[in-house]
Design a protein around this motif. Structure first.
Motif, PDB file in Angstrom:
ATOM      1  N   ALA A  83     102.097  59.345  80.792  1.00 23.91           N
ATOM      2  CA  ALA A  83     102.617  60.815  80.641  1.00 23.91           C
ATOM      3  C   ALA A  83     104.045  60.723  81.266  1.00 23.91           C
ATOM      4  N   SER A  84     104.975  61.366  80.469  1.00 25.17           N
ATOM      5  CA  SER A  84     106.189  61.382  81.219  1.00 25.17           C
ATOM      6  C   SER A  84     106.340  63.009  81.805  1.00 25.17           C
ATOM      7  N   THR A  85     107.442  63.020  82.613  1.00 21.61           N
ATOM      8  CA  THR A  85     107.573  64.605  83.273  1.00 21.61           C
ATOM      9  C   THR A  85     107.707  65.658  82.060  1.00 21.61           C
ATOM     10  N   GLU A  86     108.472  65.102  81.082  1.00 23.71           N
ATOM     11  CA  GLU A  86     108.409  66.160  79.918  1.00 23.71           C
ATOM     12  C   GLU A  86     107.152  66.217  79.088  1.00 23.71           C
ATOM     13  N   ASP A  87     106.433  65.386  79.020  1.00 23.73           N
ATOM     14  CA  ASP A  87     105.038  65.283  78.488  1.00 23.73           C
ATOM     15  C   ASP A  87     104.248  66.443  79.175  1.00 23.73           C
ATOM     16  N   ILE A  88     104.329  66.246  80.593  1.00 29.53           N
ATOM     17  CA  ILE A  88     103.583  67.297  81.419  1.00 29.53           C
ATOM     18  C   ILE A  88     103.923  68.781  81.294  1.00 29.53           C
ATOM     19  N   LEU A  89     105.220  68.778  81.446  1.00 33.14           N
ATOM     20  CA  LEU A  89     105.840  70.175  81.201  1.00 33.14           C
ATOM     21  C   LEU A  89     105.693  70.806  79.952  1.00 33.14           C
ATOM     22  N   GLY A  90     105.709  70.020  78.874  1.00 31.12           N
ATOM     23  CA  GLY A  90     105.320  70.614  77.739  1.00 31.12           C
ATOM     24  C   GLY A  90     104.048  71.045  77.516  1.00 31.12           C
ATOM     25  N   LEU A  91     102.923  70.382  78.035  1.00 30.19           N
ATOM     26  CA  LEU A  91     101.632  70.528  78.078  1.00 30.19           C
ATOM     27  C   LEU A  91     101.390  71.908  78.947  1.00 30.19           C
ATOM     28  N   THR A  92     101.679  71.976  80.218  1.00 28.83           N
ATOM     29  CA  THR A  92     101.506  73.076  81.158  1.00 28.83           C
ATOM     30  C   THR A  92     102.286  74.358  80.501  1.00 28.83           C
ATOM     31  N   ARG A  93     103.065  74.054  79.652  1.00 22.42           N
ATOM     32  CA  ARG A  93     103.617  75.539  79.213  1.00 22.42           C
ATOM     33  C   ARG A  93     102.949  76.086  77.778  1.00 22.42           C
ATOM     34  N   CYS A  94     101.993  75.110  77.446  1.00 21.82           N
ATOM     35  CA  CYS A  94     101.170  75.727  76.249  1.00 21.82           C
ATOM     36  C   CYS A  94     100.262  76.925  76.613  1.00 21.82           C
ATOM     37  N   ARG A  95      99.865  77.568  75.579  1.00 20.22           N
ATOM     38  CA  ARG A  95      98.852  78.544  76.027  1.00 20.22           C
ATOM     39  C   ARG A  95      97.593  77.892  76.072  1.00 20.22           C
ATOM     40  N   ARG A  96      96.732  78.583  76.755  1.00 20.30           N
ATOM     41  CA  ARG A  96      95.320  78.019  77.247  1.00 20.30           C
ATOM     42  C   ARG A  96      94.440  77.720  76.010  1.00 20.30           C
ATOM     43  N   ARG A  97      94.621  78.490  74.980  1.00 20.64           N
ATOM     44  CA  ARG A  97      93.473  78.000  73.775  1.00 20.64           C
ATOM     45  C   ARG A  97      94.167  76.860  72.924  1.00 20.64           C
ATOM     46  N   ASP A  98      95.580  76.734  73.266  1.00 18.92           N
ATOM     47  CA  ASP A  98      96.194  75.333  72.692  1.00 18.92           C
ATOM     48  C   ASP A  98      95.903  74.238  73.535  1.00 18.92           C
ATOM     49  N   ILE A  99      95.584  74.396  74.711  1.00 21.18           N
ATOM     50  CA  ILE A  99      95.029  73.394  75.431  1.00 21.18           C
ATOM     51  C   ILE A  99      93.680  72.913  75.213  1.00 21.18           C
ATOM     52  N   LEU A 100      92.742  74.076  74.884  1.00 20.17           N
ATOM     53  CA  LEU A 100      91.577  73.757  74.490  1.00 20.17           C
ATOM     54  C   LEU A 100      91.443  72.877  73.104  1.00 20.17           C
ATOM     55  N   GLY A 101      92.432  73.360  72.193  1.00 19.12           N
ATOM     56  CA  GLY A 101      92.625  72.721  70.977  1.00 19.12           C
ATOM     57  C   GLY A 101      92.884  71.033  70.911  1.00 19.12           C
ATOM     58  N   LYS A 102      93.839  70.927  71.992  1.00 20.42           N
ATOM     59  CA  LYS A 102      94.055  69.409  72.264  1.00 20.42           C
ATOM     60  C   LYS A 102      92.901  68.769  72.785  1.00 20.42           C
ATOM     61  N   ALA A 103      92.183  69.299  73.761  1.00 20.22           N
ATOM     62  CA  ALA A 103      91.310  68.855  74.673  1.00 20.22           C
ATOM     63  C   ALA A 103      89.960  68.609  73.928  1.00 20.22           C
TER      64      ALA A 103
END
Length: 404
Positions: free
Chosen positions: A133-153
């Motif tokens: 994971a790059s810095t951009e990958d991490i920033l893109g993820l942490t800026r997601c809505r919580r429910r979108d994080i659940l969708g990915k995980a």
């Protein structure tokens, strides 16, 4: 994780922590290094081409009590002391993916807010990132809505799931937690729990190992019990009584009561159903049984006394079942086959005792229960023990087995 000083080193110039675990792992991938906080805790492993990024190369918790008690000069302790205190405190509860979560915090310190307000969602961030994971990958993820994080995980981005996860108490962030959480979401078992209050995750994990038990209202109520051991004991009691109910229903030639059992709300209601069926068994079959078995039981193998008395006929057995509110009448066939023998215990508590004859002829104590199948006191156990070991002589079998 505690690693001896001979396996790790801290570079004075770069601040990198190098772990040489090749002798332990037995392959080249065991040489790993971690960049310091200001270099975003990048994890690299050595392969045949040199150092390559691999965020999954080391998944051991660094921030632990064990690490903090290492000698002051230990490279791992010195490395961890170089991390910001707020980041260490934030990452401490997470047993797996801790290093990846620390890296996320180093890239985006604002992710601490997610860790505080929705720790399970924060923990799942690591499951959404690849091994490079790059810095951009991490920033893109942490800026997601919580429910979108659940969708990915977890494959479910519903607000209902998000709200449900926020109600889980005693989450331990171990590998088994991740496995059980995926099982819970994939099987949709959480849907039936989403309207309940706070839930003990440690208890829920136990129930997820059982087939369909979360479909039972009375079992779901145990999710509010704060002590896991107490909940498991009550759950085993529930299974035992529910099994007796199904067995009595079969003797009465009723349809299976599975759907009815699912609606039972608590143990008291379950016990009332058990007692109702037991009374019905004793009433409905009394004449039938007495007509079918117009002879006394086989002679009890152990003589009774003033306190412990053998039950010698069908009528007395049915009376015992009625008086004690249990299903001892369903043992009639086993008694006539000489495989079980039933005794009344009159003191120090009123109880029912089962003696079992094993295939090799040995006698053993089976069940010893109070009314409604309640457990006896130790004093009653001792009374029966003394009686059994007194009247059960070694000459009665080839190999005497004492009580308990």
């Amino acid at each position: 994780m505690i690693i001896g000083q001979e396996f790790c080193s801290l570079h004075q110039g770069t601040g990198m922590l190098t772990l040489d675990l090749r002798d332990l792992y037995g392959f080249e991938g065991g040489l790993v290094r971690i960049a310091p906080w200001h270099d975003r805790l990048l994890v690299e492993r050595m392969d045949k081409h040199g150092w390559v990024q691999d965020d999954t190369a080391l998944d051991y918790p660094l921030i632990t009590e064990a690490t903090e008690t290492l000698p002051k000069g230990h490279p791992m302790r010195r490395f961890c002391e170089g991390l910001p205190a707020w980041a260490s405190d934030t990452a401490r509860p997470f047993r797996i993916n801790q290093l990846r979560l620390l890296r996320i915090l180093s890239v985006d310190p604002k992710a601490q807010e997610l860790a505080v307000n929705a720790p399970i969602v924060f923990w799942l961030l690591a499951e959404c990132l690849g091994d490079q994971a790059s810095t951009e990958d991490i920033l893109g993820l942490t800026r997601c809505r919580r429910r979108d994080i659940l969708g990915k995980a977890l494959g479910d981005s519903s607000n209902s799931l998000l709200n449900f996860l926020c109600k889980l108490d005693k989450f331990s962030y171990e590998l088994t937690d991740l496995e059980r959480l995926r099982l819970l979401v994939a099987g949709k078992a959480w849907v039936g729990l989403r309207h309940m209050g706070r839930l003990n995750w440690q208890v829920l994990k136990l129930f997820l190992k059982q087939d369909d038990w979360l479909d039972y209202s009375g079992v779901r109520r145990l999710l509010h019990v704060p002590q896991g051991a107490v909940a498991l004991e009550r759950f085993n009691q529930w299974k035992r009584v529910a099994g007796d109910i199904q067995r009595i229903a079969a003797v009465l030639q009723l349809q299976p009561l599975t759907e009815r059992l699912k609606q039972v709300r608590d143990h008291a209601q379950l016990r009332r159903l058990h007692d109702t069926l037991t009374a019905r068994l004793n009433r409905q079959r009394a004449l039938e049984i007495e007509g079918r078995f117009q002879k006394p039981f086989p002679l009890a193998p152990l003589p009774g006394d003033q306190v412990i008395q053998p039950i010698t006929n069908v009528s007395d057995l049915l009376d015992e079942g009625t008086a004690m509110h249990h299903c001892v009448a369903s043992y009639i066939d086993l008694i006539f086959e000489g495989k079980s023998f039933i005794y009344k215990v009159l003191a120090p508590e009123r109880a029912t005792l089962q003696i079992v004859r094993l295939p090799d002829g040995k006698l053993r104590v089976g069940q010893l229960k109070l009314a409604c199948n309640a457990e006896t006191s130790q004093e009653t156990v001792n009374q029966v023990s003394n009686w059994f070991n007194t009247v059960y002589k070694p000459s009665q079998t080839s190999n005497n087995q004492p009580f308990y």
